[in-house]
Design a protein around this motif. Structure first.
Motif: not given
Length: 461
Positions: A109-112, A30-33
């Motif tokens: 993702m880690v930051a989330d 999802r994060k890369i489209g």
């Protein structure tokens, strides 16, 4: 990120181990489209035969004019080998570009507060991104382990789901019985897709058939027992099956007839979904398929054969091929295994055919079983067992012990077979070197084209 930095990042992420499940790969994609969306797939699961079936299917589709992405594991020679488009490895430039994108996504993702994706999840997302960038017509996608919870199973547009031979493997993750393992493999089925399965034992077939019926998927069983006029050979084999007469393949091993038949049924199913090929294209692709490390002849006088038999089913098939092709020959083994494989069963199924067993430690693998431990296990059932200190020593020792009419067979973990093939000189002569050369030329041409564009623009200014 340069190539060295990209490989260091891959090495660092390997510490996250194996974590079956789809939540992490879904978020990463999802994060890369969502690059996995909009592509069509042949999704391949199974214990043995995935790579061979995929090689046949990808080769035929390429001959039919398709731009074919192929995702495979493990690599024998080069990390980039695992992501290919029409037999050309992902370029270093593209790999670095994709890894930069993925590293940023993983950091996000880690930051989330989410777990860091595993190395297989990162590699799988990289493959989807690259295939989307290259505008592939179709992707031949191998699962890494299992199916239901495998990172590759985020795909949605599966044309054909393929189940190759199923046996006991990865039982820590997939279950202790064949029906449990089959349920995991059959997890790749999507509603309405075509399903092709190798002939399996009745309890496995029942699991696959029930899953296919529940999802309204037409199921075809590719039964190698229906092959006729089979002419076996080490480097060329022919057989009749269904409407196909005198079909030729160049991969060795008795078991390749069954793999080829699974591929033919897969291609028949694909023809009904918009990927038809001509008879000429099909025959050229089947004969031209290459898959090193699967009963591959890497030397002659003595014959030197490399095979990736590393589990019970693979060992049984290897033993059958050795008995068939070399019934009256003196045979020497070079064997290397991983600790988490059932190496005692592999030894039990193969030891009686060997005059001498040389054991090795697969290099650069944390899961490697030491040559000494493997030798101890083999020595319980065989009198002539030697542990070699290195792959080079094992190859040298085997040639010293073997006469010109004898046979050397190196088998076990695929993680050491690529290096062994390089030691024998096969890799540089037969394809690996050729492919790397072609990729290097491609990269050089890309760079040259870019430089030429800059020069022309500068001239216009």
């Amino acid at each position: 990120m340069n190539y060295r930095e990209a490989m260091e990042y891959v090495e660092q992420t390997s510490r996250y181990g194996v974590s079956p499940g789809l939540d992490s790969i879904r978020e990463l994609c999802r994060k890369i489209g969502e690059p996995q969306k909009g592509l069509k797939y042949v999704h391949v699961a199974g214990t043995n035969g995935k790579g061979s079936v995929s090689a046949y299917v990808a080769s035929v589709l390429k001959c039919g004019g398709c731009r074919v992405g192929r995702y495979l594991s493990p690599a024998l020679f080069d990390y980039r080998e695992e992501i290919q488009v029409n037999d050309t490895y992902i370029t270093q430039k593209a790999l670095c570009q994709g890894m930069e994108l993925l590293k940023a996504a993983c950091d996000g993702m880690v930051a989330d507060g989410l777990p860091h994706p595993t190395v297989f999840e990162i590699k799988t997302a990289l493959a989807f991104w690259y295939f989307k960038e290259k505008k592939c017509d179709i992707v031949v996608l191998e699962t890494g382990m299992g199916g239901l919870l495998d990172a590759t199973n985020v795909v949605e547009e599966t044309c054909v789901a393929v189940i190759t031979s199923i046996s006991r493997d990865h039982m820590k993750f997939l279950g202790n019985t064949l029906p449990e393992i089959a349920a995991q493999k059959a997890g790749i089925l999507k509603a309405g897709c075509s399903v092709v399965s190798a002939a399996q034992c009745p309890e496995v077939t029942e699991v696959i058939a029930e899953k296919a019926a529940a999802l309204d998927c037409p199921l075809v069983i590719a039964d190698e027992r229906k092959a006729s006029h089979v002419r076996y050979g080490l480097e060329k084999q022919r057989f009749d099956y269904s409407d196909w007469k005198s079909m030729e393949i160049t991969l060795g091993g008795q078991y390749q007839i069954g793999n080829a038949i699974v591929a033919l049924e897969t291609l028949r199913s694909l023809a009904g979904r918009g990927f038809a090929v001509t008879e000429t294209q099909l025959r050229r692709g089947m004969a031209g398929a290459r898959w090193p490390g699967r009963f591959t002849v890497v030397g002659k006088k003595p014959y030197f054969i490399v095979d990736g038999a590393h589990d019970e089913d693979g060992a049984r098939r290897l033993a059958e091929s050795v008995k068939f092709y070399f019934p009256d020959k003196r045979v020497l083994y070079i064997m290397g295994m991983l600790k988490d494989k059932e190496y005692e069963k592999v030894i039990a199924l193969t030891h009686a055919l060997a005059d001498q067993i040389i054991t090795v430690t697969p290099p650069d693998n944390a899961r490697a079983l030491s040559a000494y431990e493997l030798a101890q296990a083999a020595a319980e059932v065989h009198v002539n067992v030697t542990a070699a200190d290195s792959l080079e020593e094992a190859v040298e020792m085997s040639h010293l012990l073997a006469g010109k009419e004898d046979v050397i067979i190196a088998f076990g973990s695929l993680s050491f077979l690529g290096r062994l093939m390089e030691i024998t000189g096969y890799a540089s002569k037969e394809g690996h070197g050729k492919e790397l050369y072609q990729t290097a030329v491609f990269e050089k041409a890309e760079k040259g084209s870019k430089n030429n564009r800059h020069g022309k623009e500068a001239g216009r200014r």
